[in-house]
Motif scaffolding. Structure first.
Motif, PDB file in Angstrom:
ATOM      1  N   ILE A   1     -17.223   1.571  24.977  1.00  0.00           N
ATOM      2  CA  ILE A   1     -16.310   2.437  24.234  1.00  0.00           C
ATOM      3  C   ILE A   1     -15.923   3.661  25.068  1.00  0.00           C
ATOM      4  N   VAL A   2     -14.606   3.899  25.143  1.00  0.00           N
ATOM      5  CA  VAL A   2     -14.071   5.102  25.791  1.00  0.00           C
ATOM      6  C   VAL A   2     -13.303   5.877  24.722  1.00  0.00           C
ATOM      7  N   PRO A   3     -13.779   7.058  24.331  1.00  0.00           N
ATOM      8  CA  PRO A   3     -13.058   7.826  23.307  1.00  0.00           C
ATOM      9  C   PRO A   3     -11.652   8.203  23.783  1.00  0.00           C
ATOM     10  N   LYS A   4     -10.731   8.218  22.849  1.00  0.00           N
ATOM     11  CA  LYS A   4      -9.399   8.743  23.154  1.00  0.00           C
ATOM     12  C   LYS A   4      -9.424  10.260  22.933  1.00  0.00           C
ATOM     13  N   PRO A   5      -8.590  10.990  23.663  1.00  0.00           N
ATOM     14  CA  PRO A   5      -8.544  12.446  23.436  1.00  0.00           C
ATOM     15  C   PRO A   5      -7.946  12.778  22.068  1.00  0.00           C
ATOM     16  N   PHE A   6      -8.260  14.000  21.599  1.00  0.00           N
ATOM     17  CA  PHE A   6      -7.669  14.583  20.397  1.00  0.00           C
ATOM     18  C   PHE A   6      -8.058  13.846  19.115  1.00  0.00           C
ATOM     19  N   GLY A   7      -9.271  13.299  19.122  1.00  0.00           N
ATOM     20  CA  GLY A   7      -9.847  12.731  17.911  1.00  0.00           C
ATOM     21  C   GLY A   7     -11.085  13.521  17.531  1.00  0.00           C
ATOM     22  N   GLU A   8     -12.075  12.812  17.028  1.00  0.00           N
ATOM     23  CA  GLU A   8     -13.332  13.446  16.626  1.00  0.00           C
ATOM     24  C   GLU A   8     -14.501  12.622  17.155  1.00  0.00           C
TER      25      GLU A   8
ATOM     26  N   LEU B   1     -33.157   8.632  19.006  1.00  0.00           N
ATOM     27  CA  LEU B   1     -32.075   7.643  18.969  1.00  0.00           C
ATOM     28  C   LEU B   1     -30.732   8.334  18.816  1.00  0.00           C
ATOM     29  N   VAL B   2     -29.763   7.911  19.635  1.00  0.00           N
ATOM     30  CA  VAL B   2     -28.447   8.559  19.639  1.00  0.00           C
ATOM     31  C   VAL B   2     -27.348   7.517  19.415  1.00  0.00           C
ATOM     32  N   GLU B   3     -26.521   7.771  18.428  1.00  0.00           N
ATOM     33  CA  GLU B   3     -25.297   6.991  18.223  1.00  0.00           C
ATOM     34  C   GLU B   3     -24.108   7.921  18.457  1.00  0.00           C
ATOM     35  N   ILE B   4     -23.108   7.414  19.173  1.00  0.00           N
ATOM     36  CA  ILE B   4     -21.927   8.220  19.484  1.00  0.00           C
ATOM     37  C   ILE B   4     -20.710   7.475  18.957  1.00  0.00           C
ATOM     38  N   LYS B   5     -20.071   8.022  17.935  1.00  0.00           N
ATOM     39  CA  LYS B   5     -18.990   7.324  17.239  1.00  0.00           C
ATOM     40  C   LYS B   5     -17.695   8.148  17.289  1.00  0.00           C
ATOM     41  N   PRO B   6     -16.773   7.793  18.193  1.00  0.00           N
ATOM     42  CA  PRO B   6     -15.476   8.476  18.218  1.00  0.00           C
ATOM     43  C   PRO B   6     -14.556   7.929  17.127  1.00  0.00           C
ATOM     44  N   SER B   7     -13.679   8.773  16.611  1.00  0.00           N
ATOM     45  CA  SER B   7     -12.744   8.332  15.569  1.00  0.00           C
ATOM     46  C   SER B   7     -11.638   7.461  16.158  1.00  0.00           C
ATOM     47  N   LYS B   8     -11.309   7.699  17.434  1.00  0.00           N
ATOM     48  CA  LYS B   8     -10.282   6.906  18.133  1.00  0.00           C
ATOM     49  C   LYS B   8     -10.833   6.529  19.501  1.00  0.00           C
ATOM     50  N   TYR B   9     -10.656   5.289  19.876  1.00  0.00           N
ATOM     51  CA  TYR B   9     -11.238   4.869  21.152  1.00  0.00           C
ATOM     52  C   TYR B   9     -10.584   3.605  21.689  1.00  0.00           C
TER      53      TYR B   9
ATOM     54  N   THR C   1     -11.512  17.770  24.544  1.00  0.00           N
ATOM     55  CA  THR C   1     -10.284  17.576  23.772  1.00  0.00           C
ATOM     56  C   THR C   1     -10.545  16.919  22.420  1.00  0.00           C
ATOM     57  N   ASN C   2     -11.781  16.599  22.132  1.00  0.00           N
ATOM     58  CA  ASN C   2     -12.154  16.047  20.822  1.00  0.00           C
ATOM     59  C   ASN C   2     -12.872  17.105  19.988  1.00  0.00           C
ATOM     60  N   LYS C   3     -12.701  17.038  18.680  1.00  0.00           N
ATOM     61  CA  LYS C   3     -13.566  17.811  17.793  1.00  0.00           C
ATOM     62  C   LYS C   3     -14.948  17.164  17.834  1.00  0.00           C
ATOM     63  N   LYS C   4     -15.977  17.993  17.708  1.00  0.00           N
ATOM     64  CA  LYS C   4     -17.340  17.468  17.755  1.00  0.00           C
ATOM     65  C   LYS C   4     -18.057  17.729  16.445  1.00  0.00           C
ATOM     66  N   LYS C   5     -18.775  16.717  15.983  1.00  0.00           N
ATOM     67  CA  LYS C   5     -19.676  16.892  14.847  1.00  0.00           C
ATOM     68  C   LYS C   5     -21.036  16.345  15.244  1.00  0.00           C
ATOM     69  N   PHE C   6     -22.039  17.201  15.178  1.00  0.00           N
ATOM     70  CA  PHE C   6     -23.408  16.793  15.490  1.00  0.00           C
ATOM     71  C   PHE C   6     -24.189  16.657  14.187  1.00  0.00           C
ATOM     72  N   HIS C   7     -24.608  15.447  13.903  1.00  0.00           N
ATOM     73  CA  HIS C   7     -25.476  15.178  12.764  1.00  0.00           C
ATOM     74  C   HIS C   7     -26.872  15.022  13.372  1.00  0.00           C
ATOM     75  N   ALA C   8     -27.564  16.135  13.482  1.00  0.00           N
ATOM     76  CA  ALA C   8     -28.721  16.164  14.372  1.00  0.00           C
ATOM     77  C   ALA C   8     -29.713  17.232  13.968  1.00  0.00           C
ATOM     78  N   PRO C   9     -30.982  17.066  14.373  1.00  0.00           N
ATOM     79  CA  PRO C   9     -31.963  18.141  14.161  1.00  0.00           C
ATOM     80  C   PRO C   9     -31.574  19.383  14.959  1.00  0.00           C
ATOM     81  N   ASP C  10     -31.975  20.546  14.478  1.00  0.00           N
ATOM     82  CA  ASP C  10     -31.706  21.785  15.222  1.00  0.00           C
ATOM     83  C   ASP C  10     -32.479  21.820  16.530  1.00  0.00           C
ATOM     84  N   THR C  11     -33.696  21.311  16.495  1.00  0.00           N
ATOM     85  CA  THR C  11     -34.523  21.274  17.699  1.00  0.00           C
ATOM     86  C   THR C  11     -35.214  19.915  17.781  1.00  0.00           C
ATOM     87  N   LEU C  12     -35.629  19.562  18.995  1.00  0.00           N
ATOM     88  CA  LEU C  12     -36.423  18.358  19.197  1.00  0.00           C
ATOM     89  C   LEU C  12     -37.836  18.756  19.605  1.00  0.00           C
ATOM     90  N   THR C  13     -38.663  17.785  19.850  1.00  0.00           N
ATOM     91  CA  THR C  13     -40.031  18.047  20.260  1.00  0.00           C
ATOM     92  C   THR C  13     -40.087  18.868  21.551  1.00  0.00           C
TER      93      THR C  13
END
Length: 208
Positions: free
Chosen positions: A169-176, A151-159, A29-41
């Motif tokens: 942190i528990v993300p709220k639905p319908f954010g990002e 290393l992974v950081e997970i940042k919801p816009s609403k939580y 229910t959230n929009k997702k944005k991955f700021h991430a490498p296309d592949t890992l090792t």
């Protein structure tokens, strides 16, 4: 009246299943944005996030591995058992132990698992904090196995933020949901304090 053990057994039957459904609901229910490498090792690796951002970690890993081959470092406390069973619904295995309980045994198992080809997931400040302080375990595993850390950081816009030691942190639905996933880093030749600083700074790169 149910005994304490019966209550725990009932909780282990119900809570992980419901928890896995909630994680899926929040993700989809959230929009997702991955700021991430296309592949890992191609080699096995260690994936790390803060304990307070653990809830949505399955989808960071599943972005790269459709078929999970990962063991998560989970404490032997009862809440650890709940987390272990919840993440089991996503195909994740567990290594039970922490820096305070079952530590040496868990470290040895983690080293065996990663050398045999499994990835390892770990919360560097878990299971009991202090919050955002990197314990020795992740560095010891990386240096003994010569494996890299993602290393992974997970940042919801609403939580919602719990009043726990880790400010869970528990993300709220319908954010990002923003996933910040690093290139694999190599700490095998660093001094412990250098490695600790690098990991901590990397996991706080997008802290508000």
């Amino acid at each position: 009246m149910l005994t304490k053990q019966q209550k725990r057994s009932l909780a282990l039957l119900i809570i992980p299943f419901i928890g896995s459904l909630i994680i899926r609901f929040l993700y989809f229910t959230n929009k997702k944005k991955f700021h991430a490498p296309d592949t890992l090792t191609d080699e096995s690796f260690i994936m790390a996030c803060w304990h307070g951002e653990l809830l949505m970690i399955p989808y960071a890993y599943l972005r790269y591995k459709e078929i999970p081959s990962v063991k998560l470092f989970i404490s032997e406390h009862f809440d650890g058992e709940l987390i272990a069973k919840t993440l089991g619904f996503f195909g994740f295995g567990t290594i039970r132990g922490s820096t305070t309980r079952g530590g040496a045994k868990a470290l040895i198992q983690a080293i065996k698992e990663i050398k045999s080809g499994s990835d390892i997931g770990i919360t560097p400040d878990g299971p009991k904090g202090p919050r955002h302080q990197v314990h020795d375990g992740i560095i010891a595993i990386a240096q003994k196995t010569k494996k890299k850390i993602v290393l992974v950081e997970i940042k919801p816009s609403k939580y919602w933020q719990l009043k726990s030691w880790d400010k869970f942190i528990v993300p709220k639905p319908f954010g990002e949901l923003n996933y910040f996933i690093s290139e694999p880093i190599d700490v095998s030749e660093l001094e412990f304090e250098e490695a600790r600083k690098l990991i901590k700074e990397g996991l706080l790169s997008h802290e508000h």
